[in-house]
Write a protein that holds these residues in place. Structure first.
Motif, PDB file in Angstrom:
ATOM      1  N   PHE A  99       0.627  -1.074   0.267  1.00  0.00           N
ATOM      2  CA  PHE A  99      -0.049   0.604  -0.519  1.00  0.00           C
ATOM      3  C   PHE A  99       1.271   1.197  -0.352  1.00  0.00           C
ATOM      4  CE2 PHE A  99      -2.751  -3.053   1.650  1.00  0.00           C
ATOM      5  CZ  PHE A  99      -3.807  -3.116   0.575  1.00  0.00           C
ATOM      6  N   GLY A 100       2.163   0.861   0.070  1.00  0.00           N
ATOM      7  CA  GLY A 100       2.799   2.305  -0.124  1.00  0.00           C
ATOM      8  C   GLY A 100       2.797   3.202   1.647  1.00  0.00           C
ATOM      9  N   ALA A 101       2.811   2.457   2.529  1.00  0.00           N
ATOM     10  CA  ALA A 101       2.378   3.035   3.686  1.00  0.00           C
ATOM     11  C   ALA A 101       3.592   3.634   4.231  1.00  0.00           C
ATOM     12  CB  ALA A 101       1.194   2.468   4.296  1.00  0.00           C
ATOM     13  N   GLN A 102       3.429   3.704   5.278  1.00  0.00           N
ATOM     14  CA  GLN A 102       4.564   4.292   6.510  1.00  0.00           C
ATOM     15  C   GLN A 102       4.552   3.047   7.830  1.00  0.00           C
ATOM     16  OE1 GLN A 102       2.621   7.655   7.888  1.00  0.00           O
ATOM     17  NE2 GLN A 102       4.071   8.826   7.241  1.00  0.00           N
ATOM     18  N   SER A 103       3.333   2.309   8.063  1.00  0.00           N
ATOM     19  CA  SER A 103       3.711   1.199   8.599  1.00  0.00           C
ATOM     20  C   SER A 103       2.216  -0.101   7.762  1.00  0.00           C
ATOM     21  CB  SER A 103       3.123   0.889   9.941  1.00  0.00           C
ATOM     22  OG  SER A 103       3.916   2.488  10.723  1.00  0.00           O
ATOM     23  N   GLY A 104       3.024  -1.358   8.628  1.00  0.00           N
ATOM     24  CA  GLY A 104       2.305  -2.446   8.300  1.00  0.00           C
ATOM     25  C   GLY A 104       2.070  -3.042   9.175  1.00  0.00           C
ATOM     26  N   VAL A 105       0.951  -3.293  10.400  1.00  0.00           N
ATOM     27  CA  VAL A 105       1.012  -3.914  11.510  1.00  0.00           C
ATOM     28  C   VAL A 105       0.006  -4.790  11.590  1.00  0.00           C
ATOM     29  CG1 VAL A 105       0.303  -3.054  13.439  1.00  0.00           C
ATOM     30  CG2 VAL A 105       0.977  -1.467  12.073  1.00  0.00           C
ATOM     31  N   LEU A 124       1.719  -7.176  17.647  1.00  0.00           N
ATOM     32  CA  LEU A 124       1.772  -8.630  17.565  1.00  0.00           C
ATOM     33  C   LEU A 124       3.644  -7.779  16.498  1.00  0.00           C
ATOM     34  CD1 LEU A 124      -0.600 -10.835  17.503  1.00  0.00           C
ATOM     35  CD2 LEU A 124       0.316 -10.142  19.064  1.00  0.00           C
ATOM     36  N   ALA A 125       3.915  -7.079  15.419  1.00  0.00           N
ATOM     37  CA  ALA A 125       4.041  -7.373  14.647  1.00  0.00           C
ATOM     38  C   ALA A 125       4.130  -5.454  13.950  1.00  0.00           C
ATOM     39  CB  ALA A 125       4.658  -7.969  13.331  1.00  0.00           C
ATOM     40  N   CYS A 126       4.939  -5.358  13.937  1.00  0.00           N
ATOM     41  CA  CYS A 126       5.106  -3.939  13.195  1.00  0.00           C
ATOM     42  C   CYS A 126       5.928  -3.499  11.903  1.00  0.00           C
ATOM     43  CB  CYS A 126       5.304  -2.600  14.376  1.00  0.00           C
ATOM     44  SG  CYS A 126       5.177  -0.634  13.536  1.00  0.00           S
ATOM     45  N   HIS A 127       5.511  -3.009  10.891  1.00  0.00           N
ATOM     46  CA  HIS A 127       6.652  -1.926  10.236  1.00  0.00           C
ATOM     47  C   HIS A 127       6.422  -1.030  10.718  1.00  0.00           C
ATOM     48  CE1 HIS A 127       8.608  -1.678   5.997  1.00  0.00           C
ATOM     49  NE2 HIS A 127       7.865  -0.519   6.164  1.00  0.00           N
ATOM     50  N   GLY A 128       7.673   0.157  10.152  1.00  0.00           N
ATOM     51  CA  GLY A 128       8.081   1.253  10.379  1.00  0.00           C
ATOM     52  C   GLY A 128       8.170   2.113  11.647  1.00  0.00           C
ATOM     53  N   PRO A 129       7.644   3.097  11.796  1.00  0.00           N
ATOM     54  CA  PRO A 129       7.886   3.714  13.000  1.00  0.00           C
ATOM     55  C   PRO A 129       6.983   2.755  13.921  1.00  0.00           C
ATOM     56  CG  PRO A 129       6.354   5.351  11.695  1.00  0.00           C
ATOM     57  CD  PRO A 129       6.358   4.303  10.514  1.00  0.00           C
ATOM     58  N   THR A 136      -0.457  12.089  17.026  1.00  0.00           N
ATOM     59  CA  THR A 136       0.376  10.696  16.660  1.00  0.00           C
ATOM     60  C   THR A 136      -0.103   9.567  16.790  1.00  0.00           C
ATOM     61  OG1 THR A 136       2.021  11.377  18.165  1.00  0.00           O
ATOM     62  CG2 THR A 136       2.479   9.576  17.155  1.00  0.00           C
ATOM     63  N   PRO A 137      -0.761   8.836  15.893  1.00  0.00           N
ATOM     64  CA  PRO A 137       0.725   8.579  14.463  1.00  0.00           C
ATOM     65  C   PRO A 137      -0.493   9.009  13.383  1.00  0.00           C
ATOM     66  CG  PRO A 137      -1.091   6.491  14.816  1.00  0.00           C
ATOM     67  CD  PRO A 137      -0.997   7.017  16.090  1.00  0.00           C
ATOM     68  N   ASN A 138      -1.570  10.530  13.810  1.00  0.00           N
ATOM     69  CA  ASN A 138      -2.173  10.977  12.448  1.00  0.00           C
ATOM     70  C   ASN A 138      -2.126   9.912  11.616  1.00  0.00           C
ATOM     71  OD1 ASN A 138       0.727  12.608  13.832  1.00  0.00           O
ATOM     72  ND2 ASN A 138      -0.745  13.943  13.058  1.00  0.00           N
ATOM     73  N   ILE A 139      -3.062   9.063  12.177  1.00  0.00           N
ATOM     74  CA  ILE A 139      -3.961   7.945  11.182  1.00  0.00           C
ATOM     75  C   ILE A 139      -4.604   9.177  10.087  1.00  0.00           C
ATOM     76  CG2 ILE A 139      -4.855   5.985  10.525  1.00  0.00           C
ATOM     77  CD1 ILE A 139      -4.259   4.971  13.000  1.00  0.00           C
ATOM     78  N   ARG A 140      -4.384   9.421   8.647  1.00  0.00           N
ATOM     79  CA  ARG A 140      -5.067   9.653   7.632  1.00  0.00           C
ATOM     80  C   ARG A 140      -5.711   8.234   6.396  1.00  0.00           C
ATOM     81  NH1 ARG A 140      -5.030  12.863  10.782  1.00  0.00           N
ATOM     82  NH2 ARG A 140      -5.196  14.335  10.502  1.00  0.00           N
ATOM     83  N   PHE A 141      -4.778   7.211   6.082  1.00  0.00           N
ATOM     84  CA  PHE A 141      -5.164   6.455   5.748  1.00  0.00           C
ATOM     85  C   PHE A 141      -5.196   4.887   6.307  1.00  0.00           C
ATOM     86  CE2 PHE A 141      -3.824   2.280   2.415  1.00  0.00           C
ATOM     87  CZ  PHE A 141      -4.772   2.292   2.095  1.00  0.00           C
ATOM     88  N   ASP A 187      -1.366   4.884   6.956  1.00  0.00           N
ATOM     89  CA  ASP A 187      -0.475   5.946   6.186  1.00  0.00           C
ATOM     90  C   ASP A 187      -0.822   7.576   6.341  1.00  0.00           C
ATOM     91  OD1 ASP A 187       1.388   5.690   4.573  1.00  0.00           O
ATOM     92  OD2 ASP A 187       0.395   7.365   3.965  1.00  0.00           O
ATOM     93  N   SER A 188       0.183   8.624   7.267  1.00  0.00           N
ATOM     94  CA  SER A 188      -0.450  10.080   7.269  1.00  0.00           C
ATOM     95  C   SER A 188      -0.728  10.803   6.032  1.00  0.00           C
ATOM     96  CB  SER A 188       0.611  10.282   8.714  1.00  0.00           C
ATOM     97  OG  SER A 188       1.858  10.648   7.096  1.00  0.00           O
ATOM     98  N   HIS A 189      -1.073  10.100   4.843  1.00  0.00           N
ATOM     99  CA  HIS A 189      -1.412  10.878   3.888  1.00  0.00           C
ATOM    100  C   HIS A 189      -2.184   9.404   3.480  1.00  0.00           C
ATOM    101  CE1 HIS A 189       1.862  12.875   4.063  1.00  0.00           C
ATOM    102  NE2 HIS A 189       3.322  11.592   4.018  1.00  0.00           N
ATOM    103  N   PRO A 190      -3.501  10.556   3.088  1.00  0.00           N
ATOM    104  CA  PRO A 190      -4.756  10.039   2.341  1.00  0.00           C
ATOM    105  C   PRO A 190      -4.904   9.209   0.831  1.00  0.00           C
ATOM    106  CG  PRO A 190      -5.450  11.907   2.340  1.00  0.00           C
ATOM    107  CD  PRO A 190      -3.642  12.133   2.940  1.00  0.00           C
ATOM    108  N   ARG A 191      -5.435   8.977   0.590  1.00  0.00           N
ATOM    109  CA  ARG A 191      -5.735   7.631  -0.347  1.00  0.00           C
ATOM    110  C   ARG A 191      -7.047   8.056  -1.081  1.00  0.00           C
ATOM    111  NH1 ARG A 191      -1.439   6.836   2.267  1.00  0.00           N
ATOM    112  NH2 ARG A 191       0.261   5.226   1.996  1.00  0.00           N
TER     113      ARG A 191
END
Length: 177
Positions: free
Chosen positions: A51-57, A69-74, A117-122, A143-147
């Motif tokens: 998804f080109g996102a800051q985080s995967g969770v 349980l698991a996190c990619h990104g911040p 924080t984490p300023n969720i938009r998407f 992600d902090s940017h909408p889609r």
């Protein structure tokens, strides 16, 4: 007359009709809470990339807490279930939940995870289903940017990855017993 203010809403994550059975399934996987699962890491890495996102969770939704349980990104931390997006996601165990712009979605516009924080938009998430058929939590990208849209290929792959994550949790739970 001053500027018209847009009302801010925030819907708490619902408790589910089958919550007792769902919680029993979560309790069977309790050993995963508070532990980093190396087997889940490639899954959250891929969902963030998909998804080109800051985080995967990967989350597990307990009685009152959303556990990470698991996190990619911040680095994200566990938090209250009632403000979690994944708490909404598990209400429809067979469906992807997608929020293209949380700041403009009446369910989430006033949510502390949107306002701070984490300023969720998407947000996009798919429930992870236990062998008993209960929603344990969700695999999501944030992600902090909408889609603007969700592609069919992204939806298909998210469903596959959520199945894979649920299988990892089930296998890890079997190893602990």
């Amino acid at each position: 007359m001053g500027p018209k203010l847009k009302p801010i809403f925030h819907a708490l994550a619902p408790l589910l009709r089958g919550e007792k059975q769902r919680q029993a399934a979560v309790d069977k996987h309790r050993g995963a809470i508070g532990k980093h699962s190396p087997a889940l890491q490639p899954i959250v890495d891929e969902v963030a990339e998909l998804f080109g996102a800051q985080s995967g969770v990967v989350t597990m939704i307990d009685r009152q807490t959303q556990h990470i349980l698991a996190c990619h990104g911040p680095e994200l931390t566990s938090g209250p279930r009632d403000i979690s997006f994944c708490g909404h996601t598990i209400a429809n165990p067979k469906e992807i939940m997608c929020v293209f712009d949380a700041a403009n979605d009446p369910r989430f516009a006033g949510n502390p995870l949107v306002l701070g924080t984490p300023n969720i938009r998407f947000y996009v998430g798919m429930p992870m289903i236990s062998p008993e058929g209960e929603a344990l939590g969700a695999l999501c990208a944030i992600d902090s940017h909408p889609r603007m849209k969700l592609l069919p290929e992204q939806s298909r792959r998210l469903r596959e990855l959520a199945l894979q994550a649920a299988e990892v949790l089930a296998a890890e739970s079997r190893q602990q017993t």
